[in-house]
Design a protein around this motif. Structure first.
Motif, PDB file in Angstrom:
ATOM      1  N   PHE A  87       0.932  -0.920  -0.084  1.00 23.04           N
ATOM      2  CA  PHE A  87       0.161   0.166   0.006  1.00 23.04           C
ATOM      3  C   PHE A  87       1.147   1.226  -0.252  1.00 23.04           C
ATOM      4  CE2 PHE A  87      -2.852  -3.237   1.790  1.00 23.04           C
ATOM      5  CZ  PHE A  87      -3.971  -2.615   0.919  1.00 23.04           C
ATOM      6  N   ALA A  88       0.187   2.002  -0.350  1.00 21.25           N
ATOM      7  CA  ALA A  88       0.837   3.376  -0.387  1.00 21.25           C
ATOM      8  C   ALA A  88       0.188   4.782  -0.944  1.00 21.25           C
ATOM      9  CB  ALA A  88       1.896   3.758  -1.868  1.00 21.25           C
ATOM     10  N   LEU A  89       0.345   5.562   0.538  1.00 24.43           N
ATOM     11  CA  LEU A  89      -0.431   7.117   0.919  1.00 24.43           C
ATOM     12  C   LEU A  89      -0.257   7.714  -0.582  1.00 24.43           C
ATOM     13  CD1 LEU A  89      -1.576   8.764   3.020  1.00 24.43           C
ATOM     14  CD2 LEU A  89       0.978   9.739   3.249  1.00 24.43           C
ATOM     15  N   ASN A  90      -1.037   7.961  -1.080  1.00 24.15           N
ATOM     16  CA  ASN A  90      -1.315   8.737  -1.797  1.00 24.15           C
ATOM     17  C   ASN A  90      -1.461   9.996  -1.971  1.00 24.15           C
ATOM     18  OD1 ASN A  90      -3.592  11.171  -3.586  1.00 24.15           O
ATOM     19  ND2 ASN A  90      -3.705   8.900  -4.548  1.00 24.15           N
ATOM     20  N   ARG A  91      -0.129  10.572  -2.040  1.00 22.66           N
ATOM     21  CA  ARG A  91       0.124  11.832  -2.384  1.00 22.66           C
ATOM     22  C   ARG A  91      -0.600  13.354  -2.706  1.00 22.66           C
ATOM     23  NH1 ARG A  91       4.335  12.104   1.638  1.00 22.66           N
ATOM     24  NH2 ARG A  91       3.823  13.737   1.785  1.00 22.66           N
ATOM     25  N   ALA A  92      -1.154  12.982  -3.600  1.00 19.34           N
ATOM     26  CA  ALA A  92      -1.605  13.651  -4.427  1.00 19.34           C
ATOM     27  C   ALA A  92      -2.971  14.529  -3.841  1.00 19.34           C
ATOM     28  CB  ALA A  92      -2.733  13.851  -5.820  1.00 19.34           C
ATOM     29  N   LEU A  93      -3.913  13.842  -2.862  1.00 19.06           N
ATOM     30  CA  LEU A  93      -5.122  13.593  -1.786  1.00 19.06           C
ATOM     31  C   LEU A  93      -4.426  14.528  -0.451  1.00 19.06           C
ATOM     32  CD1 LEU A  93      -8.408  13.577  -0.766  1.00 19.06           C
ATOM     33  CD2 LEU A  93      -7.805  11.463  -0.333  1.00 19.06           C
ATOM     34  N   TRP A  94      -3.276  13.931  -0.304  1.00 18.97           N
ATOM     35  CA  TRP A  94      -2.605  14.207   1.125  1.00 18.97           C
ATOM     36  C   TRP A  94      -1.922  15.216   1.118  1.00 18.97           C
ATOM     37  CZ3 TRP A  94      -3.122  12.742   6.469  1.00 18.97           C
ATOM     38  CH2 TRP A  94      -2.077  13.219   6.521  1.00 18.97           C
ATOM     39  N   ASP A  95      -1.554  15.916  -0.116  1.00 12.66           N
ATOM     40  CA  ASP A  95      -0.682  17.019  -0.033  1.00 12.66           C
ATOM     41  C   ASP A  95      -1.653  18.068  -0.717  1.00 12.66           C
ATOM     42  OD1 ASP A  95       1.308  15.589   0.935  1.00 12.66           O
ATOM     43  OD2 ASP A  95       2.504  15.205  -0.968  1.00 12.66           O
ATOM     44  N   HIS A  96      -3.497  17.694  -1.118  1.00 10.92           N
ATOM     45  CA  HIS A  96      -4.300  18.653  -1.682  1.00 10.92           C
ATOM     46  C   HIS A  96      -3.752  20.247  -0.886  1.00 10.92           C
ATOM     47  CE1 HIS A  96      -8.205  19.380  -3.320  1.00 10.92           C
ATOM     48  NE2 HIS A  96      -7.963  19.162  -4.051  1.00 10.92           N
ATOM     49  N   GLU A  97      -4.173  20.978  -1.191  1.00 17.49           N
ATOM     50  CA  GLU A  97      -4.057  22.344  -1.318  1.00 17.49           C
ATOM     51  C   GLU A  97      -5.219  22.863   0.044  1.00 17.49           C
ATOM     52  OE1 GLU A  97      -5.022  24.849  -4.967  1.00 17.49           O
ATOM     53  OE2 GLU A  97      -7.076  23.982  -5.348  1.00 17.49           O
ATOM     54  N   SER A  98      -6.070  22.184  -0.083  1.00 20.78           N
ATOM     55  CA  SER A  98      -7.364  22.131   0.989  1.00 20.78           C
ATOM     56  C   SER A  98      -7.099  21.857   2.279  1.00 20.78           C
ATOM     57  CB  SER A  98      -8.589  21.670  -0.211  1.00 20.78           C
ATOM     58  OG  SER A  98      -7.969  19.864   0.541  1.00 20.78           O
ATOM     59  N   THR A 143     -11.434  11.782  -7.412  1.00 19.80           N
ATOM     60  CA  THR A 143     -10.405  12.152  -8.752  1.00 19.80           C
ATOM     61  C   THR A 143     -11.192  10.982  -9.573  1.00 19.80           C
ATOM     62  OG1 THR A 143      -8.424  10.729  -9.416  1.00 19.80           O
ATOM     63  CG2 THR A 143      -9.789   9.326  -8.555  1.00 19.80           C
ATOM     64  N   THR A 144     -10.736  11.858 -11.433  1.00 17.78           N
ATOM     65  CA  THR A 144     -10.690  11.116 -12.862  1.00 17.78           C
ATOM     66  C   THR A 144     -10.099  10.558 -13.181  1.00 17.78           C
ATOM     67  OG1 THR A 144     -11.121  13.133 -13.363  1.00 17.78           O
ATOM     68  CG2 THR A 144     -13.403  12.110 -12.879  1.00 17.78           C
ATOM     69  N   ASP A 145      -8.949  10.988 -12.683  1.00 22.90           N
ATOM     70  CA  ASP A 145      -7.665  10.574 -13.450  1.00 22.90           C
ATOM     71  C   ASP A 145      -6.680   9.412 -12.330  1.00 22.90           C
ATOM     72  OD1 ASP A 145      -6.273  12.095 -11.254  1.00 22.90           O
ATOM     73  OD2 ASP A 145      -5.948  13.581 -12.227  1.00 22.90           O
ATOM     74  N   GLY A 146      -7.457   8.068 -11.525  1.00 24.20           N
ATOM     75  CA  GLY A 146      -6.521   7.295 -11.071  1.00 24.20           C
ATOM     76  C   GLY A 146      -6.355   7.833  -9.130  1.00 24.20           C
ATOM     77  N   GLY A 147      -6.614   9.182  -8.775  1.00 24.36           N
ATOM     78  CA  GLY A 147      -5.539   9.536  -8.141  1.00 24.36           C
ATOM     79  C   GLY A 147      -4.895  10.271  -7.729  1.00 24.36           C
ATOM     80  N   ALA A 148      -4.684  11.154  -9.839  1.00 24.09           N
ATOM     81  CA  ALA A 148      -3.247  11.318  -9.452  1.00 24.09           C
ATOM     82  C   ALA A 148      -4.355  13.402  -9.110  1.00 24.09           C
ATOM     83  CB  ALA A 148      -3.299  11.312 -11.031  1.00 24.09           C
ATOM     84  N   SER A 149      -5.282  13.724  -9.327  1.00 23.79           N
ATOM     85  CA  SER A 149      -5.868  14.645  -9.205  1.00 23.79           C
ATOM     86  C   SER A 149      -7.129  14.914  -8.480  1.00 23.79           C
ATOM     87  CB  SER A 149      -5.614  15.493 -10.142  1.00 23.79           C
ATOM     88  OG  SER A 149      -6.076  15.661 -11.060  1.00 23.79           O
TER      89      SER A 149
END
Lengths: 391, 92
Positions: free
Chosen positions: A144-155, A211-217
């Motif tokens: 498993f890997a932490l999804n960084r795009a969500l973890w580091d999200h501007e919100s 997300t619509t790109d598999g978790g990239a954004s």
């Protein structure tokens, strides 16, 4: 007909099977341990249990023999070094007029709770946690890997791995972690059956995220939702979604039980419409279950209110709509109508092919085989029930 | 050697340790946890969190003295010491 339920409870993992026309529960594993959520990966057949051991922390357990034996997953969920988040804590402050202060700090993340697991094709496994991390596996749970795009999200204040925050977070907390820490939690994950790169999440307390790109954004999906209790009712973030569920056969139809009412979206969560019916008791609650085929049909377990988290006037009922929330039918046949104080948690209501089941914190488990018209009590003395899923 | 005594609760997760005399070589409490991890992979994450801190509701005693450095477990241990690891009991 659906014939097996998987239950997570405060005292272990239970399997409930329909045998000879009767639903029979049995303890499957983890006796004595908290089992927050139990589900079957439909792509592999593996059963997963998300445990909270209290003293020993949160652990992933799985079974490859249909619940006969369980083992700890070789790959456990753990926050990586450098994963930090903006925490909000109240503290004693004698200099304050109120005796308390509100401290914002940047905190190293450690796992406080495993809350929900979901599955996609090709070995995708998603785990939602407190303090707000989404962990993704692409190898069936081997890693498993932490999804960084969500973890580091501007919100959430952006990438905090290099230092303290100079931005603010728009995610608030929930006290639902094992130790009562107040931190955000991901409790709902819905993978679009048409496109596994599209995933909806719900967070207490931030709202719905897509997300619509598999978790990239990721982006917020909170338009139409209203915060009753804040100075900015239509804020982009900060919504207290208790649960979401999408219709598997018509995935643009998404249902939401929110702290501030019931919402329905017919456009894939792009916009939400409030469909509460307070005069019918349909407003506050935790779970929601969308029908698998008809996007306009859903079930709820109404509770009294935020202030009184219990059945309404001592009578337990399920509410069903078949027209997108315009009308709600209270379903009471077979459910107790006096001296009931049951609360049904957000994961403890499920439906499959006309069979509907729910379990309460009072240890009662009910099943209906006719879409909720009639209910049968399966058990009254189970531990407090955290999750009910077919599988 | 350091003699390690575990609460029986841990044997339900790590039955391979049940009934064994647990003797390890280590110079610190952290070293004791590492030695246990070699014997029973996964036990470290039961005792410590991702940051290596002893979990809030776990206690570790060296002899009769409670661990002081819960953050990095640097307390020294010496040959002949007994180390007890158990859940923190707080009443009820």
């Amino acid at each position: 007909m659906a014939s097996r339920l998987l239950l997570g409870t405060r005292k272990g993992t239970f399997i409930v099977e329909r045998v000879g026309g009767t639903w029979r529960p049995r303890l499957s594993g983890h006796g004595g341990a908290g089992s927050n959520y139990v589900a079957k990966d439909p792509y592999t057949g593996r059963l997963w249990a998300l445990l909270g051991h209290g003293h020993w922390g949160a652990k992933l357990s799985h079974s490859d023999d249909d619940g006969a034996t369980w083992v700890d997953a070789t790959a456990q969920i753990a926050y990586p070094a450098g994963a930090r988040y903006i925490a909000q804590d109240m503290y004693e402050d004698a200099t304050s007029d109120f005796g308390v202060g509100w401290r914002i700090s940047t905190k190293a993340a450690t796992l406080a709770k495993l809350w929900v697991i979901a599955f996609g094709p090709g070995g995708s496994v998603y785990v939602g946690t407190i303090p707000g991390g989404l962990f993704i596996s692409r190898d069936g749970g081997g890693s498993f890997a932490l999804n960084r795009a969500l973890w580091d999200h501007e919100s959430r204040g952006g990438d905090l791995s290099a230092g303290d925050a100079n931005a603010e977070t728009k995610w608030f907390g929930t006290p639902a972690s094992e130790g009562g820490d107040f931190a955000p939690g991901i409790h709902s994950i819905a993978v679009d059956p048409r496109d596994p790169n599209r995933v909806l999440l719900a967070v207490s307390t931030a709202g719905v995220i897509e997300t619509t790109d598999g978790g990239a954004s990721w982006r917020s999906r909170n338009k139409g939702m209203v915060l009753d209790h804040t100075p900015e009712p239509e804020a982009e973030w900060g919504h207290d979604t208790h649960a979401i569920d999408l219709c598997a056969g018509a995935p643009d139809h998404v249902w939401q039980q929110n702290h501030n009412g019931v919402y329905y979206s017919a456009d894939g969560a792009a916009t939400w419409r409030k469909v509460s019916a307070p005069t019918s008791g349909v407003h506050f609650g935790f779970p929601v279950a969308a029908d698998g085929h008809d996007g306009r049909t859903a079930w709820l377990l109404p509770g009294h209110s935020d202030q009184k988290r219990m059945a309404i006037d001592g009578g337990l009922f399920v509410a069903r709509t078949e027209d997108g929330g315009d009308n709600w039918t209270p379903l009471r046949a077979g459910l107790p109508q006096e001296h009931a104080y049951d609360v049904v948690y957000r994961h403890a209501l499920a439906q499959q092919d006309g069979v509907v089941a729910f379990g309460s914190t009072t240890g009662n488990l009910y099943v209906s085989e006719d879409r909720g018209d009639h209910w049968t009590a399966v058990a009254h003395n189970l531990p407090p029930i955290y999750s009910v899923r077919f599988g | 050697m350091i003699r390690v005594h575990l609460t029986r609760h841990l044997f339900s997760f790590f039955p391979q340790l049940d009934g064994r005399v647990l003797e390890v070589q280590a110079e610190t409490a952290a070293g004791v946890v590492e030695a246990l991890e070699a014997l029973a992979p996964g036990i470290r994450f039961y005792l410590c969190d991702e940051l290596g801190r002893l979990r809030t509701h776990v206690n570790l005693f060296i002899g009769t003295r409670m661990l002081k450095d819960r953050r990095a477990l640097t307390d020294p241990v010496a040959p002949g010491d007994a180390v007890h690891i158990l859940q923190a009991l707080s009443g009820g």
